[in-house]
Design a protein around this motif. Structure first.
Motif, mmCIF file in Angstrom:
data_model
loop_
_atom_site.group_PDB
_atom_site.id
_atom_site.type_symbol
_atom_site.label_atom_id
_atom_site.label_comp_id
_atom_site.label_asym_id
_atom_site.label_seq_id
_atom_site.Cartn_x
_atom_site.Cartn_y
_atom_site.Cartn_z
ATOM 1 N N SER A 148 3.114 -27.754 -9.555
ATOM 2 C CA SER A 148 3.965 -28.723 -9.274
ATOM 3 C C SER A 148 3.173 -29.667 -8.194
ATOM 4 C CB SER A 148 5.347 -28.674 -8.830
ATOM 5 O OG SER A 148 5.451 -28.149 -7.431
ATOM 6 N N VAL A 149 3.402 -31.163 -8.198
ATOM 7 C CA VAL A 149 2.593 -32.005 -7.465
ATOM 8 C C VAL A 149 3.029 -31.876 -6.154
ATOM 9 C CG1 VAL A 149 2.268 -34.483 -7.066
ATOM 10 C CG2 VAL A 149 2.469 -33.609 -9.310
ATOM 11 N N ASN A 150 1.966 -31.868 -5.259
ATOM 12 C CA ASN A 150 2.014 -31.946 -3.725
ATOM 13 C C ASN A 150 2.266 -33.232 -3.451
ATOM 14 O OD1 ASN A 150 2.138 -32.031 -1.018
ATOM 15 N ND2 ASN A 150 0.561 -29.973 -0.914
ATOM 16 N N TRP A 151 3.433 -33.728 -3.388
ATOM 17 C CA TRP A 151 3.525 -35.181 -2.856
ATOM 18 C C TRP A 151 3.299 -35.698 -1.622
ATOM 19 C CZ3 TRP A 151 4.010 -38.674 -6.853
ATOM 20 C CH2 TRP A 151 4.351 -38.284 -7.870
ATOM 21 N N LYS A 152 3.017 -34.680 -0.944
ATOM 22 C CA LYS A 152 2.467 -35.197 0.649
ATOM 23 C C LYS A 152 1.073 -35.636 0.554
ATOM 24 C CE LYS A 152 5.665 -31.988 3.364
ATOM 25 N NZ LYS A 152 5.456 -31.191 4.388
ATOM 26 N N ASP A 153 0.367 -34.691 -0.305
ATOM 27 C CA ASP A 153 -0.828 -35.165 -0.509
ATOM 28 C C ASP A 153 -0.852 -36.787 -1.123
ATOM 29 O OD1 ASP A 153 -1.815 -32.770 0.430
ATOM 30 O OD2 ASP A 153 -2.211 -31.885 -1.553
ATOM 31 N N VAL A 154 -0.258 -37.035 -1.936
ATOM 32 C CA VAL A 154 -0.099 -38.016 -2.820
ATOM 33 C C VAL A 154 0.320 -39.503 -1.725
ATOM 34 C CG1 VAL A 154 0.947 -39.520 -4.450
ATOM 35 C CG2 VAL A 154 0.617 -37.420 -5.002
ATOM 36 N N PRO A 182 3.844 -45.860 0.766
ATOM 37 C CA PRO A 182 3.422 -44.329 0.391
ATOM 38 C C PRO A 182 4.965 -43.472 0.520
ATOM 39 C CG PRO A 182 2.228 -45.226 2.086
ATOM 40 C CD PRO A 182 3.423 -46.483 1.617
ATOM 41 N N SER A 183 5.823 -43.816 1.191
ATOM 42 C CA SER A 183 7.041 -42.903 1.390
ATOM 43 C C SER A 183 7.785 -43.113 -0.069
ATOM 44 C CB SER A 183 7.983 -43.341 2.525
ATOM 45 O OG SER A 183 7.309 -42.975 3.795
ATOM 46 N N GLU A 184 8.100 -44.566 -0.512
ATOM 47 C CA GLU A 184 8.752 -44.696 -1.678
ATOM 48 C C GLU A 184 8.154 -44.041 -2.816
ATOM 49 O OE1 GLU A 184 12.173 -45.979 -3.255
ATOM 50 O OE2 GLU A 184 11.930 -45.954 -1.117
ATOM 51 N N TYR A 185 6.990 -44.209 -3.047
ATOM 52 C CA TYR A 185 6.204 -43.710 -4.298
ATOM 53 C C TYR A 185 6.220 -42.566 -4.218
ATOM 54 C CZ TYR A 185 2.473 -43.736 -7.634
ATOM 55 O OH TYR A 185 1.646 -43.738 -8.909
ATOM 56 N N SER A 186 6.287 -41.558 -3.207
ATOM 57 C CA SER A 186 6.125 -40.036 -3.040
ATOM 58 C C SER A 186 7.408 -39.449 -2.739
ATOM 59 C CB SER A 186 5.158 -39.686 -2.123
ATOM 60 O OG SER A 186 5.514 -40.036 -0.739
ATOM 61 N N GLY A 187 8.473 -40.257 -2.518
ATOM 62 C CA GLY A 187 9.747 -39.438 -2.324
ATOM 63 C C GLY A 187 10.926 -40.440 -2.864
ATOM 64 N N SER A 188 10.855 -41.129 -3.787
ATOM 65 C CA SER A 188 12.009 -41.865 -4.170
ATOM 66 C C SER A 188 12.977 -40.958 -5.140
ATOM 67 C CB SER A 188 11.507 -43.123 -4.926
ATOM 68 O OG SER A 188 10.832 -42.765 -6.209
ATOM 69 N N LYS A 189 14.033 -41.486 -5.517
ATOM 70 C CA LYS A 189 14.992 -40.640 -6.103
ATOM 71 C C LYS A 189 14.106 -40.482 -7.588
ATOM 72 C CE LYS A 189 19.365 -42.045 -4.188
ATOM 73 N NZ LYS A 189 20.698 -42.646 -4.334
ATOM 74 N N TYR A 190 13.561 -41.659 -7.925
ATOM 75 C CA TYR A 190 12.987 -41.502 -9.477
ATOM 76 C C TYR A 190 11.763 -40.567 -9.347
ATOM 77 C CZ TYR A 190 9.960 -42.549 -13.371
ATOM 78 O OH TYR A 190 9.385 -42.747 -14.556
ATOM 79 N N THR A 191 10.926 -40.321 -8.201
ATOM 80 C CA THR A 191 9.917 -39.465 -8.112
ATOM 81 C C THR A 191 10.483 -37.993 -7.950
ATOM 82 O OG1 THR A 191 8.637 -41.152 -7.008
ATOM 83 C CG2 THR A 191 8.115 -38.749 -6.680
#
Length: 293
Positions: A148-154, A182-191
């Motif tokens: 799975s994607v490491n969203w911290k890196d994103v 950065p926070s919204e793109y990687s950690g939103s409900k949609y993401t």
């Protein structure tokens, strides 16, 4: 007469409401209302679309009547000779206004080329599909692997864009990258709801954000209905449609084809009157083959 006064005078002349002007220009009604309440002029990059909506020339809007009544009527595509003649016949104040307008316009035209993200090493290009519609081709598969994607890196990668700004070609709107992206793109409900290929598609779309903003179309407005966005989206939300393509590699490491995705770019209209990219949502793989492969 000031610019905002001319706008409202023209609205009265055309019997046009502020709501109708908002629909024609994409400018929030609250912003239009503020011009009169706060006695302020619109941003320079909005003047052209306002002129078109009100069926008036840029000269009529920028210059006083006594300085323009002797000039030849012109279309919105103003020629060099006309500009020089208009400038020559203007008084000192109007000359400063004209120079400032074109100075800001030139800044807008150079925005995309001057942004740091444009100078980063990214293998990204814009092509047209068989129907002539733009697609951002992203050949940098930065976030790959079977896990799975490491969203911290994103998130860390997107931080490189903060402070940049880009112009949408179809509307001329300038879109800023704020510290919240950065926070919204990687950690939103949609993401957090994404899985598999769609999750990786959003992660890798980050490499093409400047170009995805540039080709965005289909602007439409929605009012802000959430208290938590009372400040950062005081003037509501806009959505634009954009498209991007990611390569699919075969076992031999060669590109077999491209998967094309549609995405909605969510833009917040902040209380500072600027437009900020907030997130990319509704990512869907297109079932047809628009690249004609």
């Amino acid at each position: 007469m000031k610019i905002y006064e001319k706008i409202f005078a023209r609205l009265n002349e055309l019997h046009m409401s502020q709501t109708e002007l908002s629909k024609r220009t994409g400018i929030a009604t609250s912003t239009i209302s503020d011009w009169r309440k706060k006695q302020i002029n619109p941003q320079a990059d909005k003047l052209s679309v306002i002129c078109k909506a009100l069926d008036m020339s840029l000269a009529d809007l920028l210059c006083d009547k006594e300085n323009t009544e002797q000039t030849t009527p012109t279309d919105y595509l103003i020629g060099d000779n006309y500009i020089m003649e208009l400038f020559r016949e203007s008084d000192a104040d109007n000359k400063r206004r004209i120079l400032r307008y074109f100075e800001l316009l030139e800044i807008c035209n150079e925005i995309n080329d001057s942004c740091p993200a444009k100078k980063r090493q990214r293998n990204v290009s814009i092509i047209q599909d068989i129907d002539g519609n733009n697609i951002v081709v992203i050949n940098d598969i930065r976030f790959k692997g079977k896990r799975s994607v490491n969203w911290k890196d994103v998130k860390e990668y997107i931080k490189e864009y903060v402070g940049d700004f880009y112009k949408i070609a179809s509307t001329g709107d300038v879109i800023y990258i704020g510290s919240d992206l950065p926070s919204e793109y990687s950690g939103s409900k949609y993401t957090n709801s994404l899985k598999g290929a769609t999750s990786k598609a959003k992660a890798n779309a980050a490499s093409g954000l400047p170009e995805m903003i540039e080709i965005a179309v289909g602007k439409h407005f929605r009012i802000n209905q959430e208290m938590k966005h009372k400040r950062d989206a005081k003037n509501g939300w806009y959505r634009y449609d954009s498209r991007f393509a990611l390569p699919v590699y075969g076992n031999d490491g060669e590109i077999e084809r491209y998967n094309v995705f549609h995405a909605s770019m969510l833009i917040r209209h902040s209380n500072d009157e600027k437009l900020y990219l907030y997130d990319i949502i509704d990512i869907k793989k297109e079932t047809s083959n628009p690249l004609g492969e």
